[in-house]
Design a protein around this motif. Sequence first.
Motif, PDB file in Angstrom:
ATOM      1  N   HIS A  90       0.814  -1.177   0.133  1.00 47.70           N
ATOM      2  CA  HIS A  90      -0.027  -0.118   0.036  1.00 47.70           C
ATOM      3  C   HIS A  90       0.847   1.324  -0.086  1.00 47.70           C
ATOM      4  N   ASP A 124       4.088   1.393   4.169  1.00 51.79           N
ATOM      5  CA  ASP A 124       4.608   0.418   3.502  1.00 51.79           C
ATOM      6  C   ASP A 124       5.288   0.463   2.250  1.00 51.79           C
ATOM      7  N   ASP A 184       4.338  -5.993   4.652  1.00 51.08           N
ATOM      8  CA  ASP A 184       3.638  -4.942   5.461  1.00 51.08           C
ATOM      9  C   ASP A 184       3.603  -5.522   7.001  1.00 51.08           C
TER      10      ASP A 184
HETATM   11 ZN   LIG Z   1       1.042  -1.137   6.290  1.00 53.35          ZN
END
Ligand SMILES: [Zn+2]
Length: 472
Positions: A90, A124, A184
């Motif tokens: 993301h 991220d 992540d």
């Molecule tokens: Zn994240």
Amino acid sequence: MIAPAAHPALAYARAHRARVVSELKRFVAFPSVAGNPAHAGDVRRCAGWLAEHLRSIGLEARVRETSGAPLVVARWSGAPGRPTVLVYGHYDVQPADDPDEWTSPPFQPAVRGDELFGRGACDDKGQLWAHVNAIEALLRTTGRLPVNVVCVFEGEEEAGSAGLLDALRRAPGEFAADVALVSDTPMRAPGRPGITYGLRGALSLELEVRGPSHDLHSGVYGGAVHNPLQALCEIVARLHGPDGRIAVPGLYDGVQPPSRGERAYLARTGPSDRELLANAGDPPGGWGERGWTAYERCTVRPSLSVNGITGGHGGEAGMAVIPAHAVAKLSLRLVPGQDPSRVDRLFREHVARIAPRTVRVEVRTRFGAQPARMDTRHPAMRAAARALRQAFGAPAVFLRSGGTIPVVNALGQALGAPVVLMGLARPRDGMHAPDERMHLPTLFRGIEASIRFLCAMGRDASPPAEKGRADR
Ligand SMILES: [Zn+2]
């Protein structure tokens, strides 16, 4: 088969480290804060920049609209008959509301020593960067990839992933893949890689308490009117029992406890209470549900946190006021066996029971996300563990995480494919906190691990037979 140790992509990645970092700095400079209309333009500009970058390394990339923030989707489909790896990440970030707490401004990325500081450096943008650069290294040195790849980078993970979840529901075929690769999550410790196989779900709520129609003079009315801020605190104080358990009746029904074997593995490989509290900045003591270790409390057990309370006057000077309303932001973390919509209903029923009759109470649901759990014996999980061990020179630990990536469960369900969570954040890299940073040697090892993983997935021309599972 090319021996991974001799793969030219590894040498390419090593030779281009300085550029990897300078491009990551440009990426981190976008204040692509999730879920805040004031930053919607930044989110969009960041998506455009990322798509352009992915095109420049040889992928077919576009900004794909959703019902929420845009996705960046990039493909390489030149390996017919070979598996498809979906790389998820993301590009949105958490807010950085308190610039004073940052050593350097959150959106002016700065390298100090081995670390790149900036909001999103680790969560991220820095972690997804490992895979982008692995793909670049493979494409530049061999002109192809060992597998088909679809990159799906979303712009509202930190706000619940509504757009991507909706897209996965409407057009699952668009995201078809044999395995999903996600970075992540945290590693076990600096230099010790980890693969997360369990994530908690989430339920994000707002609790608003209203009393008088307008703010009142606390001298004139104090003592005769139930202060909404006080009433809110009374409700919040009754959300946990003295045993550290969440006091919402029925909330623990259906919770799947870890097996004895799993508890033993967590105890053997996971952080001790002491280590976990040290990573948490050494509070004076631990806290939580009795009978569980700190690691278990924040991974295999549900939790409820008060994220913030607003109301009344918080300014420098005193102000004798009874506020008309007060709001608490709450987040629950859920484990396999719990369903966000059911917990939402139980929470509302509990609040309706305990709320004082002297105020009006409203509960608003911001978002819910399902917990997820992956099969550690799946071949893709094993391949990821090998790739990490080779890149880091240390064995990978399978971890359960207390965090939530809303899309992991949905990806697992929609693809019928395992989701490999290859964590590249050190526990103290400040995800969601001031002075967030990416440890650059870890990023470089992450690129290497990603190259090795993609090569390993491509070695077997038939897709992995065994399907992963993600618990509801
Ligand atoms: Zn994240």
